[in-house]
Structures are given as structure tokens and as C-alpha cells.
Motif scaffolding. Structure first.
Motif, mmCIF file in Angstrom:
data_model
loop_
_atom_site.group_PDB
_atom_site.id
_atom_site.type_symbol
_atom_site.label_atom_id
_atom_site.label_comp_id
_atom_site.label_asym_id
_atom_site.label_seq_id
_atom_site.Cartn_x
_atom_site.Cartn_y
_atom_site.Cartn_z
ATOM 1 N N GLU A 15 1.213 -1.432 -0.168
ATOM 2 C CA GLU A 15 -0.499 -0.116 0.086
ATOM 3 C C GLU A 15 0.940 1.008 -0.473
ATOM 4 O O GLU A 15 1.857 1.294 0.421
ATOM 5 C CB GLU A 15 -1.184 -0.016 0.929
ATOM 6 N N ILE A 16 0.556 2.318 -1.275
ATOM 7 C CA ILE A 16 1.094 3.184 -1.037
ATOM 8 C C ILE A 16 0.385 4.814 -0.812
ATOM 9 O O ILE A 16 -0.808 4.359 -1.185
ATOM 10 C CB ILE A 16 2.137 3.465 -2.494
ATOM 11 N N ALA A 17 0.655 4.707 0.200
ATOM 12 C CA ALA A 17 -0.538 6.341 0.316
ATOM 13 C C ALA A 17 -0.473 7.044 -0.801
ATOM 14 O O ALA A 17 1.018 7.797 -1.800
ATOM 15 C CB ALA A 17 -0.211 7.156 1.487
ATOM 16 N N GLU A 18 -1.675 8.047 -1.060
ATOM 17 C CA GLU A 18 -1.877 8.654 -2.235
ATOM 18 C C GLU A 18 -0.485 9.812 -2.366
ATOM 19 O O GLU A 18 -0.409 10.237 -3.673
ATOM 20 C CB GLU A 18 -2.970 9.035 -1.697
ATOM 21 N N ARG A 19 -0.546 9.947 -0.968
ATOM 22 C CA ARG A 19 0.286 11.513 -0.942
ATOM 23 C C ARG A 19 1.341 11.706 -1.837
ATOM 24 O O ARG A 19 2.091 12.128 -1.966
ATOM 25 C CB ARG A 19 0.271 12.083 0.493
ATOM 26 N N ASN A 20 1.861 9.983 -1.638
ATOM 27 C CA ASN A 20 3.680 9.867 -2.236
ATOM 28 C C ASN A 20 3.644 9.696 -3.614
ATOM 29 O O ASN A 20 4.848 9.317 -3.697
ATOM 30 C CB ASN A 20 3.981 8.581 -1.495
ATOM 31 N N ILE A 21 2.722 10.050 -4.416
ATOM 32 C CA ILE A 21 2.401 9.117 -5.441
ATOM 33 C C ILE A 21 2.110 10.176 -6.359
ATOM 34 O O ILE A 21 1.254 11.213 -6.049
ATOM 35 C CB ILE A 21 0.937 8.058 -5.995
ATOM 36 N N PHE A 22 3.463 11.322 -7.268
ATOM 37 C CA PHE A 22 3.302 11.919 -8.483
ATOM 38 C C PHE A 22 2.970 11.546 -9.505
ATOM 39 O O PHE A 22 3.437 10.640 -10.253
ATOM 40 C CB PHE A 22 5.063 12.397 -8.487
#
Length: 177
Positions: A51-58
Motif C-alpha cells: 500500500e502506497i499512500a496517495e500523498r506519496n504518488i506523483f
């Protein structure tokens, strides 16, 4: 006695073998050129999803016409580098941006019909942004340029600013507004 009319070919094989070796060692073989990218290691466990937090995705999306959607905003390619640097650094400590550069993932969503040259241009802009960040960090942390760093210092910089790229193809068309 009659003289033999055949030619002794015993040493012909030796000569041919020597010529073959000579041409193989002196000929330069053209190597294929491509993108220098390291593929991820294969998954050894059963479930490798994370799981990758949405805030960490560019998010970068490019359609077949070369229209760019960067962080859900239509932009020009020339704006990509600065936008990515601002996202990674998060100098204002915004909750919508990553808490640290180590957690950033660049998601590149490319249309299959996009020209390959455009794809390389997008990838170059992303890599240029990381180069600037690494160069600045090198000067700040070690008072040296990135190229002057030792192997250990380089590993430290790469750990501080890892380049984590996720690629996919087949995006929906970007609205023309």
C-alpha cells in the motif's frame, strides 16, 4: 611414376581457422542502445503488493497526442521538472504531499500510441529533477558536487533521494479544455 595433381590441403584448415580468429578479434560489434533502467527484483514471497499512500504518488499521464496531465492538472512538459521538485521537497509540509523524499513514487501512465521520443522526453525530465535534487543534497551534506562523491557518499545520496518509478500504459484520453 606419375606426378600427383592434387593439392595438399592439410594446412588450409589451419589457415582458415587463423583468419577466423583474426577477424573475430579485430572486428567491432555494434551494441544495442537503449534506456539505462534497472528493472525491479522478482518477487520471492507470495504477495508483493504494498500500500502506497496517495500523498506519496506523483502522477504523470500522457495521451497519444502528447497532452500532459501532471498531478491531475493539464501542463506543458517544461513545467514537469519544477513541479516534481516542489512535490518531492514539500517545503511547506503540506499534508497532500510526501513527508519525506524516500517515500515518493513517480507513476508514469503512458498511452500506447504515444511517440517513443515523447516518452523519452518525459523520462528525461523526471531524471533531470532527481539529478537537481541529488546535486543540491550533495552540496548541502558533503560540500561537493554529485560527481565528486565517494561510493559511500553516493549511496547515501541515492538513499536520501531514491528514484522509484511505476509505469503503466493505456490511459483514458485527457480532456481538451
Amino acid at each position: 611414376m606419375r606426378a600427383s595433381t592434387s593439392v595438399n590441403a592439410g594446412s588450409m584448415a589451419d589457415i582458415a581457422f587463423l583468419m577466423l580468429i583474426f577477424f573475430l578479434t579485430t572486428t567491432t560489434i555494434a551494441t544495442d542502445k537503449g534506456l539505462d533502467q534497472t528493472l525491479p527484483q522478482p518477487c520471492e514471497q507470495g504477495d508483493c503488493s504494498s500500500e502506497i499512500a496517495e500523498r506519496n504518488i506523483f502522477q504523470i499521464s500522457v495521451n497519444g497526442d502528447g497532452d500532459y496531465l501532471i498531478q491531475n492538472q493539464k501542463m506543458q512538459l517544461s513545467e514537469l521538472k519544477q513541479k516534481l521538485i516542489e512535490f518531492i521537497e514539500n517545503t511547506d509540509n503540506l499534508e497532500s504531499m510526501p513527508a519525506s523524499p524516500q517515500k515518493v513514487y513517480v507513476n508514469l501512465d503512458i498511452s500506447r500510441s504515444l511517440n517513443y521520443t515523447n516518452y523519452v522526453q518525459v523520462l528525461d525530465e523526471v531524471k533531470a529533477a532527481y539529478s537537481i535534487l541529488r546535486e543540491n543534497y550533495s552540496k548541502l551534506k558533503f560540500d561537493k558536487t554529485y560527481i565528486q562523491l565517494s561510493a559511500l557518499e553516493t549511496q547515501h545520496v541515492l538513499k536520501a533521494y531514491p528514484f522509484q518509478l511505476a509505469e503503466s500504459t493505456g490511459i483514458a484520453e485527457i480532456n481538451q479544455e
